[in-house]
Design an enzyme around this catalytic site. Sequence first.
Site, PDB file in Angstrom:
ATOM      1  N   GLU A   2      17.742 -13.573 -23.825  1.00  0.00           N
ATOM      2  CA  GLU A   2      17.039 -12.302 -23.959  1.00  0.00           C
ATOM      3  C   GLU A   2      17.213 -11.527 -22.667  1.00  0.00           C
ATOM      4  O   GLU A   2      17.507 -11.843 -21.797  1.00  0.00           O
ATOM      5  CB  GLU A   2      15.393 -12.671 -23.933  1.00  0.00           C
ATOM      6  N   ASP A   3      16.899 -10.254 -23.184  1.00  0.00           N
ATOM      7  CA  ASP A   3      17.102  -9.178 -21.929  1.00  0.00           C
ATOM      8  C   ASP A   3      15.944  -9.053 -21.260  1.00  0.00           C
ATOM      9  O   ASP A   3      15.974  -9.048 -20.125  1.00  0.00           O
ATOM     10  CB  ASP A   3      17.246  -7.624 -22.592  1.00  0.00           C
ATOM     11  N   ASP A  47       8.366  -9.346 -22.161  1.00  0.00           N
ATOM     12  CA  ASP A  47       7.239  -8.463 -21.870  1.00  0.00           C
ATOM     13  C   ASP A  47       5.975  -9.298 -22.240  1.00  0.00           C
ATOM     14  O   ASP A  47       5.454 -10.013 -21.607  1.00  0.00           O
ATOM     15  CB  ASP A  47       7.424  -7.174 -22.665  1.00  0.00           C
ATOM     16  N   PHE A  97       8.226   0.565 -17.360  1.00  0.00           N
ATOM     17  CA  PHE A  97       9.426   0.392 -18.357  1.00  0.00           C
ATOM     18  C   PHE A  97      10.782   0.570 -17.653  1.00  0.00           C
ATOM     19  O   PHE A  97      10.973   1.576 -16.910  1.00  0.00           O
ATOM     20  CB  PHE A  97       8.966   1.836 -19.390  1.00  0.00           C
ATOM     21  N   ARG A 105      21.695   2.149 -22.589  1.00  0.00           N
ATOM     22  CA  ARG A 105      21.923   0.457 -22.624  1.00  0.00           C
ATOM     23  C   ARG A 105      22.989   0.395 -21.868  1.00  0.00           C
ATOM     24  O   ARG A 105      23.608  -0.665 -21.148  1.00  0.00           O
ATOM     25  CB  ARG A 105      22.345   0.264 -24.276  1.00  0.00           C
TER      26      ARG A 105
HETATM   27  P1  5GP Z   1       7.940  -8.808 -26.066  1.00  0.00           P
HETATM   28  O1  5GP Z   1       7.916  -9.471 -27.389  1.00  0.00           O
HETATM   29  O2  5GP Z   1       7.952  -9.946 -25.069  1.00  0.00           O
HETATM   30  O3  5GP Z   1       6.544  -7.775 -25.921  1.00  0.00           O
HETATM   31  O4  5GP Z   1       8.959  -7.647 -25.903  1.00  0.00           O
HETATM   32  C1  5GP Z   1      10.390  -7.849 -25.955  1.00  0.00           C
HETATM   33  C2  5GP Z   1      11.269  -6.769 -26.466  1.00  0.00           C
HETATM   34  O5  5GP Z   1      10.613  -5.655 -26.080  1.00  0.00           O
HETATM   35  C3  5GP Z   1      12.416  -7.047 -25.477  1.00  0.00           C
HETATM   36  O6  5GP Z   1      13.185  -7.670 -26.205  1.00  0.00           O
HETATM   37  C4  5GP Z   1      12.798  -5.484 -25.476  1.00  0.00           C
HETATM   38  O7  5GP Z   1      13.627  -5.066 -26.657  1.00  0.00           O
HETATM   39  C5  5GP Z   1      11.435  -4.664 -25.660  1.00  0.00           C
HETATM   40  N1  5GP Z   1      11.103  -4.230 -24.046  1.00  0.00           N
HETATM   41  C6  5GP Z   1       9.928  -4.809 -23.493  1.00  0.00           C
HETATM   42  N2  5GP Z   1       9.836  -4.346 -22.122  1.00  0.00           N
HETATM   43  C7  5GP Z   1      10.976  -3.227 -22.294  1.00  0.00           C
HETATM   44  C8  5GP Z   1      11.015  -2.381 -21.201  1.00  0.00           C
HETATM   45  O8  5GP Z   1      10.643  -1.986 -20.052  1.00  0.00           O
HETATM   46  N3  5GP Z   1      12.100  -1.604 -21.558  1.00  0.00           N
HETATM   47  C9  5GP Z   1      12.944  -1.565 -22.823  1.00  0.00           C
HETATM   48  N4  5GP Z   1      13.524  -0.767 -22.673  1.00  0.00           N
HETATM   49  N5  5GP Z   1      12.517  -2.438 -23.622  1.00  0.00           N
HETATM   50  C10 5GP Z   1      11.494  -3.110 -23.288  1.00  0.00           C
END
Ligand code: 5GP
Length: 184
Positions: free
Chosen positions: A109-110, A113, A162, A175
Amino acid sequence: MLNNRTEFERVVYDEKFRPLITEKQVRERTAELGKQITEDYRGLHPILICVLNGGFIFMADLVRQIELDLEVDFIRISSYGDAMKSSGNVRLVKDVNAELKNRHVLLVEDIVDTGLSLQFLSEKMAEYDPASIKFVTLLWKKEKARVETHIDYVGFEIPDSFVVGYGLDHKQILRNLPAVYVMD
Ligand code: 5GP
């Protein structure tokens, strides 16, 4: 259109971004993670699954730091759309192609959140009956977790802001920035 205001600060769509994690820091931490994964998976022939789109750059760098025979595959989910807040509505856009039964699966995963994507992926992977499932993420907004998350390998814990770059987008661009930037 991305333009350089100063050497370090970038302005895009009237939003300001400043550096959070440098290229060098990402490179060094990725090497450490690669070394750790190499030790933990020795003799196991794992399959690394990149979570698209954001994970593609981290995945490419990470696999080159792992000294093992490994396979790669790709899965794509969608939760954010073009917004800056997780919708909480995770859906599968593209599934893996490989047969995962009895395989050692490592999801790449990148960023984690709320943890909802990770929860979704973990349930999805469990359906395939792999021998093991682990997660590696470059970035973790630990304080933001909405569900209990277990992440096996974390690059950096970051504050609840963010971020963009190194695979992560803002409105589908940025990206390709080589480092991680945070919105001011
Ligand atoms: P989660 O399901 O954990 O809330 O979110 C995961 C996905 O939300 C990540 O794979 C990513 O695509 C997006 N995401 C969450 N936080 C950020 C952020 O700070 N910046 C960006 N660009 N994408 C985010």
